[in-house]
Design a protein around this motif. Structure first.
Motif, PDB file in Angstrom:
ATOM      1  N   ALA A   7       0.861  -1.186   0.000  1.00  0.00           N
ATOM      2  CA  ALA A   7       0.000   0.000   0.000  1.00  0.00           C
ATOM      3  C   ALA A   7       0.899   1.239   0.000  1.00  0.00           C
ATOM      4  N   ARG A   9       2.180   5.199  -0.124  1.00  0.00           N
ATOM      5  CA  ARG A   9       1.795   6.459   0.517  1.00  0.00           C
ATOM      6  C   ARG A   9       2.079   7.592  -0.456  1.00  0.00           C
ATOM      7  N   ARG A  49      -2.387  -0.634  -4.582  1.00  0.00           N
ATOM      8  CA  ARG A  49      -3.023  -0.326  -3.310  1.00  0.00           C
ATOM      9  C   ARG A  49      -2.403   0.952  -2.763  1.00  0.00           C
ATOM     10  N   PHE A  51      -2.371   3.801   0.821  1.00  0.00           N
ATOM     11  CA  PHE A  51      -2.693   4.085   2.216  1.00  0.00           C
ATOM     12  C   PHE A  51      -2.715   5.587   2.391  1.00  0.00           C
ATOM     13  N   VAL A 111      -7.078   2.232   3.617  1.00  0.00           N
ATOM     14  CA  VAL A 111      -6.256   1.375   2.769  1.00  0.00           C
ATOM     15  C   VAL A 111      -7.181   0.849   1.683  1.00  0.00           C
ATOM     16  N   TRP A 144       1.389  10.494   9.193  1.00  0.00           N
ATOM     17  CA  TRP A 144       1.267  10.106   7.787  1.00  0.00           C
ATOM     18  C   TRP A 144       1.826  11.202   6.879  1.00  0.00           C
TER      19      TRP A 144
END
Length: 291
Positions: A7, A9, A49, A51, A111, A144
């Motif tokens: 996943a 970023r 994927r 996140f 996610v 994050w």
């Protein structure tokens, strides 16, 4: 068993600019769970994927899906650079239920799978199909942003070095491999440069966006700290004003705090903080008193 795709970023700005798809998309259905897309971002990230963490600012029920009992939900989740669009329908029942009840605005972590919708030539829409979505604290959002900024700046610095060397074709591919970039990632970077025309101007502007994202975290942290201090002062004064020899009821204190513009969840957090610091105590359950 196939290895699960990591996943990635990415900031909303880069994700929404990622229009290079390695999957031929002839039609699009946000309810079809078997339509994978693999996107290449302008900095060369392969995205299946993703996140993300941000503020959910809008939730919309698009109405019942044709021939389905469940509703289709659309949400907008913002980070300091832009907005992610999220869809959840019959194949994401838990996410759909979450979106139907979530408080707006609030911090959420998602996610999910990247999806690209190309209804016609030169018309591209990017979205996320959530696998998991949960409420989080502002500290998780800040973490994050910091982590995503670091990863993004590292990619931008690599691209700057590549352009500085003025290499092309196989020489450029060899240079990327010599820097420890695996062949698949090197190919994605080459594809990104060729498709998007990524150059030093794009890199410079994107770095400015990342710096603004980092500054927003500092500003938000300072604002939240000031709001907490103000709320603590108000509640401390209310404890003195309303308190008697027997103390003040917790519910009464929350009601008075709310009348002064302090939300219940904030007041509760402040009261817990005062209790933990020993500024007040509970002579009996549900009753508060200053020390």
């Amino acid at each position: 068993m196939a290895e699960r795709e990591i996943a990635q970023r990415l900031f909303a700005k880069e994700f929404n600019d990622s229009t290079l798809s390695l999957t031929s998309v002839l039609s699009y259905d946000v309810t079809d769970m078997n339509s994978p897309n693999l996107l290449i971002s302008p900095t060369g990230v392969r995205i299946n994927r993703i996140f993300v963490v941000g503020v959910i600012t809008e939730v919309e029920n698009l109405g019942s899906e044709t021939g389905k009992e469940r509703d289709l939900w659309k949400a907008r989740i913002s980070d300091p650079t832009g907005v992610f669009i999220v869809y959840a329908g019959q194949y994401q029942p838990e996410a759909a239920i979450f979106l139907s009840t979530v408080a707006v605005p609030s911090y959420v972590a998602v996610v999910g799978k990247a999806r690209i919708y190309e209804p016609e030539k030169d018309s591209v829409f990017i979205s996320i199909r959530p696998e998991e979505i949960n409420s989080v604290e502002s500290t998780i959002r800040d973490r994050w942003v910091l982590d995503t900024a670091e990863l993004t700046l590292n990619r931008l610095d690599l691209l700057s070095e590549v352009f500085f060397d003025k290499m092309h074709g196989e020489d450029l591919a060899g240079s990327l491999r010599s820097r420890g970039i695996d062949p698949e990632s090197a190919e994605a970077i080459l594809d990104a440069i060729a498709f998007y025309g990524t150059d030093q101007n794009y890199i410079s502007k994107f770095k400015q966006s990342v710096r603004k994202a980092l500054l927003s975290i500092k500003e938000n942290a300072g604002t939240e700290m000031q709001q907490k201090d103000n709320a603590e002062n108000v509640i401390f004064e209310l404890l003195k004003e309303l308190g008697s020899a027997k103390g003040v009821q917790y519910s009464c204190l929350l009601k008075e705090a709310e009348s002064k513009g302090i939300p219940e969840e904030v007041a509760d957090a402040v009261i817990r903080s005062l209790l933990s610091k020993g500024d007040c105590y509970e002579p009996r359950l549900g009753v508060l008193k200053l020390v």
